[in-house]
Design an enzyme around this catalytic site. Structure first.
Site, PDB file in Angstrom:
ATOM      1  N   GLN A  65       0.836  -1.196   0.000  1.00 37.22           N
ATOM      2  CA  GLN A  65       0.000   0.000   0.000  1.00 37.22           C
ATOM      3  C   GLN A  65       0.870   1.244   0.000  1.00 37.22           C
ATOM      4  O   GLN A  65       1.769   1.387   0.837  1.00 37.22           O
ATOM      5  CB  GLN A  65      -0.938   0.062   1.204  1.00 37.22           C
ATOM      6  CG  GLN A  65      -1.931   1.220   1.038  1.00 37.22           C
ATOM      7  CD  GLN A  65      -2.852   1.444   2.201  1.00 37.22           C
ATOM      8  OE1 GLN A  65      -2.410   1.759   3.312  1.00 37.22           O
ATOM      9  NE2 GLN A  65      -4.155   1.301   1.967  1.00 37.22           N
ATOM     10  N   CYS A  95      -6.875   7.019   4.925  1.00 34.18           N
ATOM     11  CA  CYS A  95      -6.338   7.323   6.247  1.00 34.18           C
ATOM     12  C   CYS A  95      -6.627   8.770   6.628  1.00 34.18           C
ATOM     13  O   CYS A  95      -6.344   9.692   5.862  1.00 34.18           O
ATOM     14  CB  CYS A  95      -4.835   7.074   6.275  1.00 34.18           C
ATOM     15  SG  CYS A  95      -4.094   7.385   7.893  1.00 34.18           S
TER      16      CYS A  95
END
Length: 338
Positions: A65, A95
Site C-alpha cells: 500500500q 487514512c
C-alpha cells in the site's frame, strides 16, 4: 465470479501489519490477501528501501500500500514494489490522520477524485500487477452517494477494477484517527449498492467487520471482505478463514500456528531481531481461552528481556496447556463426586 484472492483480506494497519505480523497471519491462513502498512512514496524513493520493503516469500499473496499524491512518484514507487515481487499495488485514499493530510494523501484525496484517477492511471501504466484503491465513502460534509461514486467512476475510467471501500465517512476536522474508526456511522448498504450498480467492478468491503459470520454475510452482497482490528486483536479467527471463506479443508489452531511461526522467529532471532518485535503480534492469539492472561503476561514481561528466545514462547504455551489441564482435572473430579 468472485476473484478468490480478494475474498478475505487483512487491512493495512500502521505500526501493526509489519512483516512479522504478516508472517503470523500467514501461518493462520494460507489464502488471505495480506497488505503492508502504508508506505509513502518519499520513504520508498529516498529511504531505507531494503528495510521498508522487506518481506518473506511465504507471505504471498501480499500487496504493497502506497501513500502519495504525485503521479510520477507513485509510478516510480509502484515499479519498485512490483520489482520487489509484491502482488498488488494499492493507493491509500482512506487514512484520516493529520500527518497524512499534511502530506496531501490519505482520506483528504476523496476531495480530489480527478487527482486520484490521475494517480491510478500513472500506477496502472507503470506496473503489470493489479493497481487498486482503498477509500472511504466520503469526508466531512460530502454526500457519500456522490463522493464515492464519483471517485470510483473516475478511477474505473483510468483502468482500476478493484476497490476496497471503508464504509464510513472520515471526519478530517474535530475527530482523531481513533475516533474516525468508530464514530462516523457505517453505511454498508451504500457499498452494496455500489456493487449492484457497478457489477463489473470488484468491490471489497471494510470497516467494523468483527467476525467470520459477519464476513460471510457481506460476501452475499460484495466480492470480498477486509478485516482490520478483529484480525489483529483476535488473530485466532484467521485459523478458520481457509475453510469457511475459501472452502478448503485446512484449519489452523492457535497452538499449531505458534508452532508454525517458531521457525520464522528462530531465523529472525539469529538475524538480530528482538523477540518482542514478533511476540507483540501474538498477544491476542488465545483470546477467551483459559490461560490467556498468563500467555500475555509471559510474552509481555519476559519477551522484552535481553536475550529472550523461543523458550519464552514455550513457557507461555505451557501456561496455557497447564491451566487447561487443571480445568479438565477439576471437571473430572467434580464428575466423580457427583
Amino acid at each position: 465470479m468472485k476473484k478468490q484472492h480478494n475474498l478475505l483480506c487483512i487491512a493495512p494497519m500502521m505500526e501493526w501489519t509489519d512483516r512479522h505480523c504478516r508472517m503470523l497471519h500467514r501461518t493462520l491462513s494460507a489464502r488471505a490477501l495480506l497488505y503492508t502498512e502504508m508506505l509513502t512514496t518519499g520513504a520508498i524513493l529516498h529511504g531505507d528501501r531494503a528495510r521498508l520493503l522487506a518481506y518473506d516469500p511465504a507471505e504471498h499473496p501480499v500487496a504493497l500500500q502506497l501513500g502519495g499524491s504525485e503521479p510520477a512518484d507513485l509510478a516510480a514507487a509502484a515499479r519498485i514494489g512490483e520489482a520487489e515481487g509484491y502482488d498488488e499495488i494499492n493507493l491509500n485514499v482512506g487514512c484520516p490522520s493529520d500527518r497524512v493530510q499534511s502530506g496531501r494523501f490519505g482520506a483528504c484525496l476523496m476531495r480530489e477524485p480527478e487527482l486520484v484517477a490521475e494517480c491510478m492511471a500513472a500506477i496502472g501504466g507503470a506496473v503489470k500487477v493489479p493497481a487498486t484503491v482503498k477509500c472511504r465513502i466520503g469526508v466531512d460534509d460530502q454526500d457519500p452517494e456522490e463522493s464515492l461514486f464519483a471517485l470510483v467512476d473516475l478511477c474505473a475510467k483510468a483502468g482500476v477494477t478493484t476497490f476496497v471501500v471503508h464504509a464510513r465517512k472520515a471526519w478530517l476536522q474535530g475527530l482523531s484517527p481513533k475516533e474516525n474508526r468508530d464514530i462516523p456511522p457505517l453505511d454498508y448498504p451504500l457499498v452494496y449498492r455500489l456493487k449492484r450498480e457497478r457489477p463489473d467492478l470488484t468491490i471489497v468491503i471494510n470497516g467494523g467487520v468483527g467476525s467470520l459470520d459477519e464476513a460471510e454475510a457481506h460476501l452475499a452482497q460484495v466480492d470480498g471482505v477486509m478485516l482490520g482490528r478483529a484480525a489483529y486483536h483476535t488473530p485466532d479467527l484467521l485459523g478458520d478463514v481457509d475453510a469457511r471463506i475459501f472452502g478448503e479443508a485446512r484449519r489452523m489452531t492457535a497452538v499449531a500456528a505458534v508452532e508454525a511461526y517458531k521457525p520464522y522467529i528462530a531465523r529472525e532471532l539469529a538475524a538480530g531481531t528482538h523477540l518482542a518485535a514478533m511476540t507483540r503480534h501474538m498477544l491476542g492469539l488465545f483470546h477467551g481461552v483459559p490461560g490467556a492472561r498468563a500467555w500475555r503476561r509471559i510474552l509481555t514481561v519476559e519477551g522484552v528481556k535481553a536475550g529472550a528466545g523461543l523458550e519464552v514462547i514455550d513457557r507461555a504455551l505451557a501456561a496455557i496447556s497447564g491451566l487447561q489441564e487443571q480445568r479438565l482435572a477439576r471437571g473430572l473430579e467434580a464428575g466423580e463426586a457427583a
